[in-house]
Design a protein around this motif. Sequence first.
Motif: not given
Lengths: 472, 472
Positions: A175, A179, A194, A196, A199, A203, A206-207, A446-447, A449-451, A453-454, B194, B453
Amino acid sequence: MKFADINQEMIAQLEAVVGQSFVFTDAQTRNDYGHDETEDYVFPASVVVKPGTAEEISTILKLANQWNVPVTPIGGRTGLSGGALPIHAGIALSTDRFDKIIHIDEQNLQVMVEPGVITHNLREAVAEKGLFYPPDPSSLGSCFIGGNVSENAGGARAVKYGVTKDYVLNLEVVLPNGDIIWTGANTLKNSTGYNLTQLMVGSEGTLGIITKIVMKLLPANNHNILMLVPFYDGAQACEAVSRIFKAGIVPSALEFMERDAIDWTMKFVDGVNVPIKDGIEAHLLIEVDGNYPDVLFAEAEKITEVVEQFNIDEILFADTEDYKNALWKLRRAVGEAVKSNSVYKEEDTVVPRYELPMLLKGIKFIGDKYGFKSVCYGHAGDGNLHVNIVKGEMSDEAWKIEVPKGIREIFELTVSLKGTLSGEHGIGYVQKNYMDIAFGQTSLLLMKGIKDVFDPNGILNPGKVLPDYLQS
Amino acid sequence: MKFADINQEMIAQLEAVVGQSFVFTDAQTRNDYGHDETEDYVFPASVVVKPGTAEEISTILKLANQWNVPVTPIGGRTGLSGGALPIHAGIALSTDRFDKIIHIDEQNLQVMVEPGVITHNLREAVAEKGLFYPPDPSSLGSCFIGGNVSENAGGARAVKYGVTKDYVLNLEVVLPNGDIIWTGANTLKNSTGYNLTQLMVGSEGTLGIITKIVMKLLPANNHNILMLVPFYDGAQACEAVSRIFKAGIVPSALEFMERDAIDWTMKFVDGVNVPIKDGIEAHLLIEVDGNYPDVLFAEAEKITEVVEQFNIDEILFADTEDYKNALWKLRRAVGEAVKSNSVYKEEDTVVPRYELPMLLKGIKFIGDKYGFKSVCYGHAGDGNLHVNIVKGEMSDEAWKIEVPKGIREIFELTVSLKGTLSGEHGIGYVQKNYMDIAFGQTSLLLMKGIKDVFDPNGILNPGKVLPDYLQS
């Protein structure tokens, strides 16, 4: 975002992590890793690093966060959307050394592989064990399986066998914060939290950075029939595509090539010569595969019945392995051939397959409107049409001003036909500012937001996928 | 999280949104929508609402955010992990009125369907057009397709055709904040941003409420062969499973039933009687399907050769449609039969299929250690074993204290075999506190980040998927 510049102290620290011989600051290497196959872009990073383990990648990403330096993961550099371009310089992180097929699990029909393995080599290695990894992007001789996962690559066999995502069971990922996780389990079914894994697939780096891939395999099949059907009308060729499926056949490949695509490619590659009559506008290259030759003959006969309802010339059956290979070589070389012919831009439009004739007509109409020529070919069975817009005699100004307007209209048409921007090449760098056509603001947020988070600091492969206004 | 209680004013507002006749506060309805098929849990919501449009759902979710009231989306109430239980009361949002098959697209081999359509009805409707929707969870006669998507349901045909996720192309979703989006496009391939579609599939109604589903279909096939193979040794039955695949066969179903499962079920359902010899420990129910009977005979012969290498009794071939239906009825009724026999808990373990014998032995060993009996059956071709732990003569205390320890050990074993907690039932309410076995803290925090999110106020289906300590 304003990133920090790489300095000598950072270089020294990177050398301490991966070893001096795997850190490169020379112009040649930086240039080599500054481009992929996307148009003529070159963005040299400040430093190219070739780590050998997930732990080394973890350390590099931790440092990058501390330093506020961008990291761009780079695979086989065959991408067509610029996903691996280090557009903000910083660290180019190559997966060249992740080149091992760790384990071919013949009991479970699975393979664990590192991301830097060339897709063709993976396919051959499992084939030696009587197993089959179907996805075969046209670049399979040089692309990395990690890049295939990151872009969710397709290829000719996707029409029957699905795309890369359909084979990914589990991923080891570093990540952005360093991690290391596994995204799922090595199972064919999984309803545990979910997804992952899916996801991460597509991607575009980028994640997280993928360091191990567990994929499912199929038992190999041994027979196929390959046929090339010349159509006097390109739109009719597109129409024939959905008729074949309606007849109950799922071919293992169903490829479309416009006349120019095939003409240019025959000039470009050696040893492939297909006689083409005047007036032929397009070809379908159709393959069926399986274990039972009789079944394949029956399917080929059904396909023949379907295409003979259209205005076609004589069907060519590839009756030797050499001829089959030659036809596939021809098909796979189209992209390169067009590229060698002119400055060009490539779009990766995809629609429900019945909409293909409408899409093709619309693309030609839009080209006429904005004054550009296009060469179209691709995976018609999936509704996936590669549109190569060639500069030819166009002025630099028209190329710069008019073509983007035309591309926007092509994408608007695609989306209005319930399709989308990219079927298998990804959004990357070159299509990101068209994302508003496929998604509303809510979905893009949303995308984003996901970016976040990661990758809260936005150091991993910045400037990709999301439109500029949503880049940190 | 402390949610607000539903009051009369809220009820009046809900009635204004969906109409008085679709708001229920009577004890019976609240009770009916307070349970699914998960053990014996009942959690009545304060109010049951049956909206008729995505816009109504949007308004309800906006109100729920204002009110700080939880909303639990509810489909066919056949779930086995408690995903649809309104554990925090509040609003039970039923999709009963979303019961339309909007469009069967015969040109593109797709269907657009509302989430409240019963899976069996969807399969029949497309079959009438010569098309095939493969996923067939055992509850297909009463489960909703929306629930199938939310739990990523599988079923017997998943082994050849994949699970629900493999058929979902695009989803209309009402997000927790009331925004309505489409997650993707109606295309077979998609590398555009995503993968929100696959993130939504299997998210158990915690990220949004699905209001339309676009799914791909296959051309129908017309023939199959069904055989029942009795094994004297249950572990050998599991071993035979991966041997069949190694022989190059991909059966359309490959189901495992322990002796108890089949015995109890024959007592439970009428009109199905299979003679079983003493000493038989397990059966495999094996189906091959396709368009060419000759191919199926050849495949059945190959399968026969494989299973005859083990210690088996005579193979039973289902030679009439009635007999085939009876055998499938038997297989599908196992869950209910076990349930009718005793208080029980059901785990949905899944491993790479070659690990099945090890898993089965381990489960029995753990059962002995903690003093419980288990009945195992399931989709062996996928490595997906349903473990029914039956209370039988066990004391209430042992049931409460010892069984959860045993379940934890079963899951630890599953994960150590590279498997995971759930193959097709989901995590929902009953397995959430085992999630730490499958995922480390980093992965769980990513999932929690994604949840935040989508649903910053945590009003949508709270208390599901993530362990208690990560619930808002």
